[in-house]
Scaffold this active site. Structure first.
Site, PDB file in Angstrom:
ATOM      1  N   CYS A  51       0.823  -1.212   0.000  1.00 52.98           N
ATOM      2  CA  CYS A  51       0.000   0.000   0.000  1.00 52.98           C
ATOM      3  C   CYS A  51       0.854   1.257   0.000  1.00 52.98           C
ATOM      4  O   CYS A  51       0.677   2.154  -0.818  1.00 52.98           O
ATOM      5  CB  CYS A  51      -0.933  -0.001   1.204  1.00 52.98           C
ATOM      6  N   CYS A  56      -1.763   1.738  -2.915  1.00 52.79           N
ATOM      7  CA  CYS A  56      -2.731   2.819  -2.677  1.00 52.79           C
ATOM      8  C   CYS A  56      -2.136   4.217  -2.673  1.00 52.79           C
ATOM      9  O   CYS A  56      -2.674   5.128  -3.310  1.00 52.79           O
ATOM     10  CB  CYS A  56      -3.426   2.619  -1.323  1.00 52.79           C
ATOM     11  N   LYS A  59      -0.450   5.392  -6.062  1.00 54.77           N
ATOM     12  CA  LYS A  59      -1.525   5.327  -7.066  1.00 54.77           C
ATOM     13  C   LYS A  59      -2.489   6.499  -6.902  1.00 54.77           C
ATOM     14  O   LYS A  59      -2.851   7.163  -7.876  1.00 54.77           O
ATOM     15  CB  LYS A  59      -2.267   3.998  -6.903  1.00 54.77           C
ATOM     16  N   TYR A 193      12.658  14.082 -34.120  1.00 55.51           N
ATOM     17  CA  TYR A 193      11.441  13.999 -33.309  1.00 55.51           C
ATOM     18  C   TYR A 193      11.476  12.721 -32.492  1.00 55.51           C
ATOM     19  O   TYR A 193      12.115  11.746 -32.860  1.00 55.51           O
ATOM     20  CB  TYR A 193      10.173  14.051 -34.180  1.00 55.51           C
ATOM     21  N   GLU A 501     -26.007  13.852  -2.292  1.00 53.91           N
ATOM     22  CA  GLU A 501     -27.418  14.041  -1.929  1.00 53.91           C
ATOM     23  C   GLU A 501     -28.351  13.234  -2.834  1.00 53.91           C
ATOM     24  O   GLU A 501     -29.472  12.906  -2.440  1.00 53.91           O
ATOM     25  CB  GLU A 501     -27.802  15.515  -1.971  1.00 53.91           C
TER      26      GLU A 501
END
Length: 521
Positions: A51, A56, A59, A193, A501
């Site tokens: 994590c 987590c 990320k 390029y 809501e």
């Protein structure tokens, strides 16, 4: 006793550290053993587990980087003058994210010291049910004995080893967050390029956790990289998979995954490319240093190729148990998944050996559940508690560009458990106020509430796709955990104007077939 420690935790991730620190609060002698095996590409990291280091935390921060990119586009509609073109610099973002992660690594080390928890940076393996041996980096053997041992080693990404070149040329989420240069950067310049930047993420969904792959593909697209997701099955397996109602046609057609379809539809409109029902057969390195991927298209029965700068595998995770020597001490695992079999108290088949987190069979692979399970286990072992971890109605969110949060049962799980005649599903398509001035498409902003149809109409599950889904679902999770009913939700006054809501105003049932689009303010 004859053992040196009251508790040894193997694995320094969120669950293991929480368990160790909680046990230390009871004045017990505790040790943590943690070692990060470098990824096949050589990536390694500090204390804190998946994590903190490769999950987590980085990320969500990179997801935030992508959201800020979208906000820059919106800002112009709100009167902000932003000079074009806007460029994203990967190295600046990566440095900031990696510095924060390193501060968390340091914080964990300090906390263990403050709580007098001994830290061993070694890879351990069982020699008997109370003894774990390991070698230091210098090659010196360390032997640790403990009355109780908790296995919390988590998982690591799998590689599709049947694909030629997969291990040699591909990366996983273990590598992505620690890249110093953009995965779309190519070192060679032709005719003044830079070669067109492209990254492909391959998802295989047989028992995988594909949310990370879609999250990564989402933020990579969001920061301006040409990102393709190749998948042989359906996205977000394990999340809600009910029939999907087309907002445009308002007719029900069968798909395997309603919410997942909406998430991926939004990603496609956002610029992520999808190669569906395709599976790679080989990856080769070209003279240009780009990677040529060959794959089979199952629908067309054709073989296709393209070249990319980076190939990232997201084919699921495997429990990190290889070197633990579990068979010797008799700890039983699931022969198919390799995960450790535990009972409701996190106990394995061997007395005094426990397991928590991603390594355990049938448990959600989520940081907060591992932390809670670890703390409760320590309290039962050393604090006269009998409270068990409750794995029901655990909320979670997938941080794709349009986030998907959920808590409780999916629609099909509710139908399977209670029967379709006993389930009522209330749903709505809504438009966040913030999307209006910015003229953003809200086609995939959707929510549904799965309820029992009889008596009190208890809420069984809530699913929400939209901005800040995690923040929305977290609050409702408490109500659902406490047995909230549909009438109680309808009596709840919403905060206006918010997306959340709309949950308190759900009144159209799927069964009715009526248009579920929210109108008015």
């Amino acid at each position: 006793g004859k053992n040196e420690y009251d508790l040894l935790v193997i694995g320094g991730g969120s669950g293991g550290l929480a368990c160790a620190k909680e046990a230390a609060q009871f004045g017990r002698k505790v040790a943590v053993m943690d070692y990060v095996e470098p990824s096949p590409q050589g990536t390694t990291w500090g204390l804190g587990g998946t994590c903190v280091n490769v999950g987590c935390i980085p990320k969500k921060l990179m997801h935030q980087a992508a959201l800020l990119g979208s906000a820059l586009k919106d800002a112009q509609h709100y009167g902000w003058n932003i000079s074009q073109p806007v460029h994203h610099t990967w190295s600046v973002m990566a440095q900031g994210v990696q510095n924060h992660v390193k501060s968390l690594n340091w914080g964990h080390r300090v906390q263990l010291q403050e709580k007098k928890v001994k830290y061993f940076n070694i890879k351990g393996s069982f020699s008997d049910p109370h003894t774990v041996r390991g070698l230091t980096k210098a090659g010196k053997e360390t032997v640790v004995t403990a009355d109780n041992i908790v296995i919390a080693t988590g998982g690591r990404p799998k590689y599709p080893l049947q694909v030629a070149g997969a291990l040699e040329y591909g990366i996983t989420s273990d590598d992505l967050f620690w890249l110093k240069e953009s995965p779309g950067k190519t070192p060679l310049v032709y005719y003044s390029y830079i070669v067109f930047v492209k990254i492909v993420v391959y998802i295989c969904l047989t028992g995988a956790s594909p949310d990370v792959s879609l999250e990564c593909a989402g933020f990579l697209t969001g920061i301006g990289l040409d990102t393709t997701v190749m998948m042989r099955s359906v996205p977000l397996r394990g999340f809600d998979q009910a029939s999907h109602i087309s907002k445009k046609k308002q007719i029900c057609f069968t798909t395997q995954q309603q919410m997942a379809s909406l998430v991926t539809e939004h990603m496609e409109s956002y610029g992520t490319k999808f190669l569906k029902r395709c599976f790679p057969t080989k990856v080769e390195k070209l003279k240009s240093n780009r990677l040529q991927v060959t794959w089979k298209n199952a629908d067309l029965d054709t073989e296709e190729t393209d070249s990319f700068n980076t190939v990232m595998w997201a084919v699921g995770r495997a429990p990190d148990t290889k070197t633990l020597n579990l068979e010797t001490v008799g700890v039983k695992t699931n022969s198919e998944t390799g995960k450790i079999i535990v009972d409701a108290s996190e106990a394995t088949s061997v007395p005094h050996i426990y397991a928590i987190g991603d390594i355990t069979e049938g448990r959600p692979e989520l940081t907060p559940t591992a932390i809670a399970a670890g703390k409760l286990l320590a309290q039962r072992l050393f604090g006269q508690s009998s409270e068990l971890m409750d794995y029901d109605s655990v909320p979670t969110t997938v941080f794709t560009p349009l986030e998907y949060g959920c808590v409780g049962l999916s629609e099909e799980a509710a139908v399977q458990r209670h029967g379709s005649d006993n389930i009522e599903v209330y749903h709505a398509y809504y438009k966040p106020l913030e999307f209006t001035v910015a003229e953003r498409d809200a086609t995939q902003c959707y929510m549904k509430m799965v309820c029992l149809r009889e008596r009190e109409q208890r809420i069984l599950g809530l699913h929400f796709i939209g901005p800040n889904a995690g923040e929305v679902i977290q609050g409702f999770a408490l109500g659902i955990k406490c047995g909230a009913t549909y009438p109680q939700m309808m009596k709840t006054v919403g905060i206006h104007p918010t997306c959340a809501e709309e949950v308190t105003k759900l009144h159209i049932t799927k069964r009715s077939g009526l248009d579920a689009t929210v109108t008015g303010c």
